[in-house]
Design an enzyme around this catalytic site. Structure first.
Site, PDB file in Angstrom:
ATOM      1  CD  GLN A 129     -32.187  63.901 -28.946  1.00  0.00           C
ATOM      2  OE1 GLN A 129     -31.763  64.321 -30.009  1.00  0.00           O
ATOM      3  NE2 GLN A 129     -33.255  64.434 -28.346  1.00  0.00           N
ATOM      4  CD  GLU A 143     -37.568  71.110 -30.060  1.00  0.00           C
ATOM      5  OE1 GLU A 143     -36.573  70.634 -29.485  1.00  0.00           O
ATOM      6  OE2 GLU A 143     -37.808  70.939 -31.273  1.00  0.00           O
ATOM      7  CG  HIS A 170     -30.271  74.611 -33.072  1.00  0.00           C
ATOM      8  ND1 HIS A 170     -30.350  74.715 -31.709  1.00  0.00           N
ATOM      9  CD2 HIS A 170     -30.719  73.367 -33.383  1.00  0.00           C
ATOM     10  CE1 HIS A 170     -30.833  73.578 -31.205  1.00  0.00           C
ATOM     11  NE2 HIS A 170     -31.067  72.749 -32.215  1.00  0.00           N
ATOM     12  CG  HIS A 220     -32.064  71.178 -27.970  1.00  0.00           C
ATOM     13  ND1 HIS A 220     -30.715  71.181 -28.153  1.00  0.00           N
ATOM     14  CD2 HIS A 220     -32.616  70.806 -29.151  1.00  0.00           C
ATOM     15  CE1 HIS A 220     -30.463  70.830 -29.417  1.00  0.00           C
ATOM     16  NE2 HIS A 220     -31.595  70.591 -30.039  1.00  0.00           N
ATOM     17  CG  HIS A 278     -29.374  68.194 -34.203  1.00  0.00           C
ATOM     18  ND1 HIS A 278     -29.171  67.713 -32.913  1.00  0.00           N
ATOM     19  CD2 HIS A 278     -30.192  69.259 -34.088  1.00  0.00           C
ATOM     20  CE1 HIS A 278     -29.859  68.469 -32.069  1.00  0.00           C
ATOM     21  NE2 HIS A 278     -30.487  69.415 -32.747  1.00  0.00           N
ATOM     22  CG  ASP A 281     -33.443  71.673 -34.992  1.00  0.00           C
ATOM     23  OD1 ASP A 281     -32.450  71.082 -34.519  1.00  0.00           O
ATOM     24  OD2 ASP A 281     -34.560  71.650 -34.442  1.00  0.00           O
TER      25      ASP A 281
HETATM   26 FE   FE2 Z   1     -32.007  70.834 -32.180  1.00  0.00          FE
END
Ligand code: FE2
Length: 436
Positions: A157, A218, A62, A215, A64, A314
């Site tokens: 996102q 969270e 995971h 995701h 970005h 992440d």
């Molecule tokens: Fe993430």
């Protein structure tokens, strides 16, 4: 290949994760062809492991890549919250271009390979009418093939339903070659909209025969239950084993009796779970006074039920997280602390959570150095898993398809005579490598 023959590579005298025996590992045509004590074949290249730990490569399940290494642009995250991070990224995103994103991704991947990471699943933001990050990362994925496997997730996102352009752009990203369907149901306007987004995205993935990584939940809200929908849709569509729930931090705060039922459903759906310990411990609990919740999902309890749990990184130096070093052993170290996985078995699970388990979630065929497996492995400057977690030691060799991508030497330390006498007195060999 005959027993006494010549092969591509032999790494002599290494320890493997699951045993104290010292073995040699022989490689031919990019694959492990023999593992055993004092192998008779010679390597065109011979490496001496010196009794150190030869591990499966690190896999980051995971990440970005589009936001990595942007720290401070347009400014630092002052509240430390997920939502301020999303707002900052929203400001930065329109100013980025393909070459800038690709340059950062290359720079990060170079660091990652040096640290023994040979595969990354990167979410890529599709809430951009130009799909700049998608185009940049597709190019970098192709460019780095053979060095590091990049698996890209189409990640809305700003919300698949909440952002009016997201649905079409997400499909366009998949048409362009993005590998996996993403989502962020807890960021939709309502819980019902989150469930609707999950159902649509699961349908889309089923129709296209793609894997899913969302995701999910969270937050610290014990009522946030999007993963329930994700698991239910997984079973309904027959997609067991092809769906990942990332973060799932709300599980930390849920009522135990509900969590018990939910985790059974997740096991039935054969969900993969990715916890992100560095980020979860940092972003969660920000609305608490004291006691302040940890926020990481229920890792040992999920493992007990047979759910495949990996640890991801992440973020590295981006609007959500100012730190990070491409070292999956940092991630495992934090993860085992937060989850209190301090038993011998727990520490081995934490190591597997950054090697074998994420490899399984990504379905990339990376694994331990056993006969028949791709010759992808990492030699660490330590003798066992506990020291790997404790010291995060130098990656002495990083090998991909039998080719040595990275070779490093143990750190040498010069000491004043008084300290050198002390070192001799305590016995450097018994020290467990503390100076490394
Ligand atoms: Fe993430």
């Amino acid at each position: 290949m005959s027993h006494g023959g010549v092969v591509q590579l032999v790494v002599r005298d290494v320890r493997l994760v699951d045993g104290p025996a010292r073995v040699d590992v022989a490689v031919e045509a990019g694959r492990v062809v023999a593992v055993g004590h004092a192998l008779p074949m010679r390597g065109r290249l011979e490496e001496n492991g010196g009794g150190r730990l030869l591990s499966a490569p690190f896999v980051d399940a995971h990440f970005h890549l589009d936001s990595a290494l942007t720290l401070g642009r347009p400014r630092m995250n002052r509240s430390g919250t997920l939502l301020e991070g999303i707002a900052l990224w929203g400001e930065l995103k329109p100013t980025l271009d393909i070459e800038e994103i690709a340059a950062r991704a290359r720079r990060y991947c170079h660091q990652a390979v040096q640290k023994g990471i040979l595969a990354i699943r990167s979410h890529v933001d599709v809430c951009d009418p130009r799909l700049t990050a998608v185009r940049a990362l597709l190019a970098v994925r192709a460019e780095l093939r053979g060095l590091i496997d990049l698996q890209l997730v189409a990640f809305p996102q700003d919300g698949y339903l909440r952002d009016p352009g997201a649905a079409a752009q997400l499909e366009e990203a998949l048409d362009l070659g993005v590998d996996v369907v993403g989502g962020i149901p807890h960021f939709e306007r309502t819980a019902a909209a989150g469930a609707e987004a999950t159902r649509r995205l699961m349908r889309l993935a089923a129709d296209r025969g793609l894997r899913v990584d969302m995701h999910c939940d969270e937050n610290d809200d014990p009522q946030s239950r999007q993963v329930e929908v994700l698991a239910e849709e997984t079973v309904r569509l027959g997609m067991q084993g092809r769906v990942t729930g990332s973060h799932l931090t709300s599980l930390h705060s849920m009522d135990n009796s509900y969590a018990d039922k939910l985790m059974s459903l997740m096991a039935e759906a054969q969900l993969h779970v990715v916890a992100n310990p560095l980020i979860n411990i940092t972003l969660q609990g920000r609305y608490d006074s004291y006691p302040r919740r940890r926020g990481m999902t229920r890792v040992p309890e999920l493992l007990t039920r047979g759910v495949n749990v990996a640890f991801g990184q992440d973020c590295v130096m981006d609007p959500w997280y100012a730190l990070g070093s491409a070292d999956m052993l940092d991630v495992a170290h934090m993860g085992l602390h937060v989850a209190q996985m301090t038993s011998l078995e727990g520490m081995h699970e934490a190591f597997a959570a950054v090697t074998l388990r994420p490899a399984r979630a990504l379905d990339l065929g990376l694994g331990a150095p056993v006969v028949g497996a791709p010759a992808d492995f990492v030699l660490l400057d330590c003798e066992g898993v506990i020291d790997a977690l404790r010291l995060r030691p130098t990656r002495l060799l990083v090998v991909r398809g039998g080719e040595v991508l990275v070779r490093a030497r143990p750190i040498e330390v010069e000491e004043a005579p008084a300290l050198a006498r002390l070192a001799a007195a305590v016995g450097r060999a018994a020290d467990g490598g503390g100076a490394r």
